[in-house]
Design a protein around this motif. Sequence first.
Motif, PDB file in Angstrom:
ATOM      1  N   ARG A  60      -0.113 -10.351   6.044  1.00 13.96           N
ATOM      2  CA  ARG A  60      -1.228  -9.937   4.116  1.00 13.96           C
ATOM      3  C   ARG A  60      -1.870  -9.909   5.581  1.00 13.96           C
ATOM      4  N   VAL A  61      -3.462  -9.504   4.638  1.00  8.61           N
ATOM      5  CA  VAL A  61      -4.865  -8.733   5.095  1.00  8.61           C
ATOM      6  C   VAL A  61      -5.734 -10.440   4.255  1.00  8.61           C
ATOM      7  N   VAL A  62      -6.200 -11.106   4.651  1.00  9.63           N
ATOM      8  CA  VAL A  62      -6.909 -11.836   3.701  1.00  9.63           C
ATOM      9  C   VAL A  62      -8.533 -11.781   3.877  1.00  9.63           C
ATOM     10  N   TYR A  63      -8.963 -11.759   3.374  1.00  9.42           N
ATOM     11  CA  TYR A  63     -10.763 -11.299   2.882  1.00  9.42           C
ATOM     12  C   TYR A  63     -11.637 -12.057   2.410  1.00  9.42           C
ATOM     13  N   SER A  64     -12.396 -12.534   2.795  1.00 10.10           N
ATOM     14  CA  SER A  64     -12.933 -14.039   1.672  1.00 10.10           C
ATOM     15  C   SER A  64     -14.120 -13.257   2.063  1.00 10.10           C
ATOM     16  N   LEU A  65     -14.943 -13.557   0.799  1.00  7.58           N
ATOM     17  CA  LEU A  65     -15.702 -12.692   0.198  1.00  7.58           C
ATOM     18  C   LEU A  65     -16.991 -13.334   0.364  1.00  7.58           C
ATOM     19  N   ASP A  66     -16.566 -14.916   0.690  1.00  7.52           N
ATOM     20  CA  ASP A  66     -17.494 -15.839   0.823  1.00  7.52           C
ATOM     21  C   ASP A  66     -18.406 -16.217   2.407  1.00  7.52           C
ATOM     22  N   ASP A  67     -17.310 -15.614   3.435  1.00  2.85           N
ATOM     23  CA  ASP A  67     -16.911 -15.907   4.765  1.00  2.85           C
ATOM     24  C   ASP A  67     -17.732 -14.460   4.836  1.00  2.85           C
ATOM     25  N   ASP A  68     -17.098 -13.658   4.876  1.00  2.00           N
ATOM     26  CA  ASP A  68     -17.452 -11.823   5.135  1.00  2.00           C
ATOM     27  C   ASP A  68     -16.264 -12.309   6.766  1.00  2.00           C
ATOM     28  N   ARG A  69     -15.512 -12.337   6.069  1.00  2.00           N
ATOM     29  CA  ARG A  69     -14.153 -12.898   7.219  1.00  2.00           C
ATOM     30  C   ARG A  69     -13.510 -11.829   7.288  1.00  2.00           C
ATOM     31  N   VAL A  70     -12.212 -11.110   7.454  1.00  2.00           N
ATOM     32  CA  VAL A  70     -11.285 -11.370   8.022  1.00  2.00           C
ATOM     33  C   VAL A  70     -10.138 -12.212   8.975  1.00  2.00           C
ATOM     34  N   TRP A  71      -8.733 -12.521   8.382  1.00  2.00           N
ATOM     35  CA  TRP A  71      -8.004 -12.494   8.870  1.00  2.00           C
ATOM     36  C   TRP A  71      -6.529 -11.522   9.258  1.00  2.00           C
ATOM     37  N   LEU A  72      -5.741 -11.212   9.817  1.00  2.00           N
ATOM     38  CA  LEU A  72      -4.461 -10.435   9.520  1.00  2.00           C
ATOM     39  C   LEU A  72      -3.907 -11.052  10.369  1.00  2.00           C
ATOM     40  N   VAL A  73      -2.599 -11.431   8.670  1.00  2.00           N
ATOM     41  CA  VAL A  73      -1.751 -12.460   9.249  1.00  2.00           C
ATOM     42  C   VAL A  73       0.042 -12.060   9.254  1.00  2.00           C
ATOM     43  N   GLY A  74       0.488 -12.760  10.213  1.00  2.00           N
ATOM     44  CA  GLY A  74       1.879 -12.196  10.474  1.00  2.00           C
ATOM     45  C   GLY A  74       2.866 -13.254   9.416  1.00  2.00           C
ATOM     46  N   MET A  75       4.388 -12.468  10.099  1.00  2.00           N
ATOM     47  CA  MET A  75       4.808 -13.017   9.120  1.00  2.00           C
ATOM     48  C   MET A  75       5.768 -14.230   8.958  1.00  2.00           C
ATOM     49  N   ALA A  76       5.236 -14.814   9.708  1.00  2.00           N
ATOM     50  CA  ALA A  76       5.318 -16.539  10.335  1.00  2.00           C
ATOM     51  C   ALA A  76       4.635 -16.878  10.390  1.00  2.00           C
ATOM     52  N   GLY A  77       3.575 -16.576   9.280  1.00  2.00           N
ATOM     53  CA  GLY A  77       2.275 -17.316   9.146  1.00  2.00           C
ATOM     54  C   GLY A  77       0.538 -17.411   9.957  1.00  2.00           C
ATOM     55  N   ASN A  78       1.430 -16.457  11.616  1.00  2.00           N
ATOM     56  CA  ASN A  78       0.279 -16.820  13.005  1.00  2.00           C
ATOM     57  C   ASN A  78      -0.960 -15.345  12.570  1.00  2.00           C
ATOM     58  N   VAL A  79      -2.170 -15.948  12.817  1.00  2.00           N
ATOM     59  CA  VAL A  79      -3.134 -15.054  12.713  1.00  2.00           C
ATOM     60  C   VAL A  79      -3.433 -14.295  13.745  1.00  2.00           C
ATOM     61  N   GLU A  80      -3.487 -12.982  13.382  1.00  2.00           N
ATOM     62  CA  GLU A  80      -2.385 -12.296  15.148  1.00  2.00           C
ATOM     63  C   GLU A  80      -3.926 -11.591  15.253  1.00  2.00           C
ATOM     64  N   ARG A  81      -4.859 -11.650  14.075  1.00  2.00           N
ATOM     65  CA  ARG A  81      -6.555 -11.607  14.879  1.00  2.00           C
ATOM     66  C   ARG A  81      -7.710 -12.203  13.458  1.00  2.00           C
ATOM     67  N   THR A  82      -9.031 -12.379  13.811  1.00  2.00           N
ATOM     68  CA  THR A  82      -9.579 -12.131  12.752  1.00  2.00           C
ATOM     69  C   THR A  82     -11.198 -12.380  13.511  1.00  2.00           C
ATOM     70  N   PHE A  83     -11.947 -11.712  11.969  1.00  2.00           N
ATOM     71  CA  PHE A  83     -13.178 -11.598  12.700  1.00  2.00           C
ATOM     72  C   PHE A  83     -13.642 -11.419  11.234  1.00  2.00           C
ATOM     73  N   HIS A  84     -15.371 -10.912  11.749  1.00  2.00           N
ATOM     74  CA  HIS A  84     -16.158 -10.892  10.764  1.00  2.00           C
ATOM     75  C   HIS A  84     -16.549  -8.914  10.256  1.00  2.00           C
ATOM     76  N   VAL A  85     -16.912  -8.925   9.313  1.00  2.00           N
ATOM     77  CA  VAL A  85     -17.332  -7.170   8.284  1.00  2.00           C
ATOM     78  C   VAL A  85     -18.902  -8.116   7.641  1.00  2.00           C
ATOM     79  N   THR A  86     -19.137  -6.635   7.759  1.00  2.00           N
ATOM     80  CA  THR A  86     -20.120  -6.706   6.792  1.00  2.00           C
ATOM     81  C   THR A  86     -19.241  -6.133   5.338  1.00  2.00           C
ATOM     82  N   PRO A  87     -19.662  -6.568   3.507  1.00  2.00           N
ATOM     83  CA  PRO A  87     -19.667  -5.978   3.078  1.00  2.00           C
ATOM     84  C   PRO A  87     -20.159  -5.306   2.395  1.00  2.00           C
TER      85      PRO A  87
END
Length: 182
Positions: free
Chosen positions: A68-95
């Motif tokens: 899944r892709v997880v997007y936090s509104l409060d933190d302006d951050r995204v996590w790209l999460v693999g099948m096993a629940g491992n974070v493949e990448r995380t980064f800040h975004v500008t909403p």
Amino acid sequence: MAVRSSTLVAGLTAAAVATVGFLAYQASANVPPGLAASEAATPAAARKAPRDRAHPAALPGNSGTGRRVVYSLDDDRVWLVGMAGNVERTFHVTPGRVDPPPGRYAVTSRSGRVTGTDGTPVEHVVRFATVDDVVIGFSAAVKSFVPAPDATVRTGGIRQTRPDGDAMWDFATIGQRVVVIR
């Protein structure tokens, strides 16, 4: 007069549907006060997800399972999460100016390169929601310097760097789950 079996089955089905509808109405009318507004009745994605304050980039709890892709509104951050629940990448975004409500979505469309609502050329657009006719999605500005957005324009573009946009593009294909949390 003989009753046909199909008429009998149709009548019994109608009676069963009416009974279930009546029982559902009675149950909803007799919910104890305060239960409907309790945290137990609130979807997990709508609540503030627990954070590891020692590791602010760590994946928040209650953000779903599986790929899944997880997007936090409060933190302006995204996590790209693999099948096993491992974070493949995380980064800040500008909403953009319009946020999607917390919840579960799926990627509905993608575009390689377009002009954003604010007039900025963007690439790797991954769309997943619409709020009041404003399309919400992730994108990366083609140019590294982008002027401040016009505060009067309602935009749904969640901007990321070009390298993060490349990663999102490879990860979030049509149908990919997107979980929006607080």
